[in-house]
Write an enzyme that holds these catalytic residues in place. Structure first.
Site, PDB file in Angstrom:
ATOM      1  N   ASP A  22      -4.180   1.238   7.519  1.00  0.00           N
ATOM      2  CA  ASP A  22      -3.387   1.702   6.555  1.00  0.00           C
ATOM      3  C   ASP A  22      -3.762   2.992   6.180  1.00  0.00           C
ATOM      4  O   ASP A  22      -4.780   3.595   6.088  1.00  0.00           O
ATOM      5  CB  ASP A  22      -3.696   0.777   5.307  1.00  0.00           C
ATOM      6  N   HIS A  35       4.834   1.010   0.198  1.00  0.00           N
ATOM      7  CA  HIS A  35       3.825   1.219  -0.587  1.00  0.00           C
ATOM      8  C   HIS A  35       3.746   1.200  -1.951  1.00  0.00           C
ATOM      9  O   HIS A  35       4.904   1.507  -2.337  1.00  0.00           O
ATOM     10  CB  HIS A  35       3.126   2.608   0.007  1.00  0.00           C
TER      11      HIS A  35
HETATM   12  P1  13P Z   1      -0.907  -0.481  -4.764  1.00  0.00           P
HETATM   13  O1  13P Z   1      -2.141  -0.306  -4.997  1.00  0.00           O
HETATM   14  O2  13P Z   1       0.131   0.365  -5.706  1.00  0.00           O
HETATM   15  O3  13P Z   1      -0.280  -1.997  -4.653  1.00  0.00           O
HETATM   16  O4  13P Z   1      -0.229   0.285  -3.225  1.00  0.00           O
HETATM   17  C1  13P Z   1      -1.070  -0.372  -2.227  1.00  0.00           C
HETATM   18  C2  13P Z   1      -0.621   0.629  -1.092  1.00  0.00           C
HETATM   19  O5  13P Z   1       0.591   0.847  -0.788  1.00  0.00           O
HETATM   20  C3  13P Z   1      -1.556   0.424   0.205  1.00  0.00           C
HETATM   21  O6  13P Z   1      -1.135   1.294   1.029  1.00  0.00           O
END
Ligand code: 13P
Length: 392
Positions: free
Chosen positions: A82, A209
Site C-alpha cells: 500500500d 483510500h
Molecule cells: P483509513 O485509515 O482512513 O481507514 O484509510 C486507510 C487507507 O486508505 C490506507 O491506504
C-alpha cells in the site's frame, strides 16, 4: 493455495458488485485478527502493508508471517503493498511476497505521476503482478486525526482518469472523490456523480483510500459505482487502542495483559465491514474464479570446470547478489552436494520466482543474460535446468 491472483479477485468483485477489504496491518495482532474475521465470514481478503507504516515494523519479518498466514488460509487472500513510494519499494515488496502493488505518485503533477506509475507497471507486469495507481489527492495520514494533516483534496476527473489508465496501464485506480485518510470529525461529503462517471469511462476496479468513518449508505453507493477495494486502517487501530486503554484503566499490568483482547477487537471491526461491503460468503466463488498464485522453483544442478572451490563459492555469491535483484525473483539459494565423493552434480541453484511468467522475464533480463553468458555458462557446461511449479 489461497494466495490468489489479485486482479482476478477484484474483477470478480467488480462484476458482482461487492468490495474486498484491504485491511492495513501493523503487527501480528492485526494479521491474526484480519485473518480470523475473513475465515469466519468466508470472505476474500487483502492483507495490506503501507510503506508509511514501515517505521513501526520490520517489513521483511512481517512479510514472512503474512505469506504464511495467506498460505494456510482456506479463504482467498492477496497481499498488497500500500502507498509504495518508489520502483525500488515495489520490487522489494514483490520479492518479499506481495502479489499486488500500489505506487502512490499522486502528489506529483499529472505527467510525473504518469511517468513514475508507468515505470512501475512495466516492472510489476513483467513479474505478473497487478498495479494500483492513484490519481487526484486523498489527504491525511492513516491512524491520525485528519485535521492534523489538512491537505487540500484534489478530486479525480473522469477525463484525466481515462488518460491516466491508458498511458500507465494500471489495473486498478484509487480515486479521490472526497474521502481523507485518518480520523475525521463528521461524515465527509462524497461526489458520487464524479465516481459514476469515472466508473463508466474506465470499467476497471476502483479503489477508495480513507475507508474509515463513512456511513453505511456511503459504502453502498461507493460499491454500486465500481469501488471493489476499500482501504481500511484507522478504525482497526482505534478499536485495538480502545481495548488496550480499557485494560490499562483496570490497572492491568504488563505487555501481554494490556494488549489482551486487541486481536478480537480488530477482528470484530473487520467482520462488521466484510458484512457491510458484501464480501461475506464469497470465498468459494472467488477461489473458482481466481487463478491461484503459485511460485516456481527454477532449479539448476551443475558441475564446474576450471574453478577451484573458492572460485566456485565466489561465483555463487555473485549470482545470489546479481540475480536476486531481478523483479519477480523471490529468492536465490545456492548449495554444494553433501556427499562429495559420488554426486552426479556437485552444485545447485534454487531460484524461486513469484509466478510462472517470471521464467521468461528472468531468462531475458540483461543482468541474468550477462551473468549466465559471461560467468556461469563458460564454466558449467555440465548442467540440468528444470522449472517446477510448486505444490501447495
Ligand atoms: P483509513 O485509515 O482512513 O481507514 O484509510 C486507510 C487507507 O486508505 C490506507 O491506504
Amino acid at each position: 493455495m489461497p494466495l490468489v491472483n489479485m486482479l482476478d479477485m477484484l474483477k470478480h468483485a467488480h462484476a458482482n458488485r461487492y468490495a474486498v477489504g484491504a485491511f492495513d496491518l501493523v503487527s501480528l495482532d492485526f494479521l491474526e485478527g484480519i485473518m480470523a474475521a475473513a475465515e469466519e465470514m468466508q470472505a476474500p481478503v487483502i492483507l495490506s502493508l503501507a510503506e508509511s507504516h514501515f517505521e513501526y515494523y520490520d517489513f521483511e519479518l512481517i512479510m514472512a508471517a503474512t505469506v504464511a498466514a495467506a498460505r494456510r488460509a482456506s479463504v482467498p487472500v492477496a497481499i498488497h503493498l500500500d502507498h509504495g513510494e518508489s520502483l525500488e519499494s515495489v520490487t522489494t515488496g514483490i520479492r518479499l511476497g506481495c502479489n499486488g502493488v500500489m505506487v502512490d505518485a499522486s502528489h506529483h503533477p499529472f505527467e510525473e505521476n504518469v511517468r513514475i506509475t508507468r515505470e512501475v507497471v512495466e516492472t510489476a507486469h513483467a513479474a505478473g503482478v497487478p498495479v494500483e495507481g492513484e490519481l487526484g489527492y486523498v489527504p491525511g495520514v492513516e491512524g491520525e486525526d485528519a485535521e492534523k494533516h489538512p491537505g487540500e483534496i484534489r478530486y479525480t476527473t473522469p477525463e484525466e482518469a481515462a488518460r491516466f489508465v491508458a498511458e500507465t496501464g494500471v489495473d486498478f485506480l484509487a480515486v479521490s472523490i472526497g474521502t481523507v485518510h485518518g480520523r475525521m470529525k463528521g461524515e465527509p461529503k462524497l461526489d458520487f456523480q464524479r465516481l459514476k462517471e469515472i466508473n463508466e469511462r474506465l470499467g476497471i476496479p476502483l479503489v477508495i483510500h480513507g475507508g474509515t468513518g463513512l456511513s453505511e449508505d456511503q459504502y453502498r453507493q461507493l460499491i454500486a459505482n465500481g469501488v471493489t477495494k476499500i482501504n481500511y486502517y484507522t478504525a482497526l487501530s482505534d478499536a485495538a487502542a480502545r481495548c488496550i486503554a480499557a485494560n490499562v484503566a483496570q490497572d492491568v499490568k504488563g505487555y501481554t495483559a494490556q494488549v489482551k483482547g486487541a486481536r478480537e477487537a480488530i477482528a470484530a471491526e473487520c467482520r462488521r465491514m466484510i458484512r457491510l461491503w458484501g464480501s461475506e460468503g464469497r470465498a468459494q466463488e472467488v477461489l473458482k474464479a481466481a487463478r491461484p498464485w503459485r511460485e516456481v522453483a527454477h532449479v539448476i544442478v551443475y558441475n564446474v570446470e576450471g574453478l577451484n572451490e573458492e572460485e566456485a563459492a565466489e561465483l555463487r555469491a555473485e549470482g545470489r547478489r546479481v540475480l536476486s535483484r531481478i523483479p519477480g525473483v523471490r529468492a536465490v539459494e545456492t548449495g554444494v552436494a553433501i556427499q562429495p565423493d559420488d554426486p552426479q552434480f556437485r552444485y545447485v541453484w534454487l531460484v524461486r520466482f513469484c509466478q510462472p511468467q517470471v521464467i521468461a522475464t528472468y531468462r531475458d533480463h540483461p543482468d541474468h543474460v550477462r551473468f549466465a553468458d559471461e560467468r556461469f555458462r563458460p564454466v558449467a557446461g555440465n548442467r540440468i535446468t528444470i522449472d517446477f511449479e510448486l505444490d501447495e
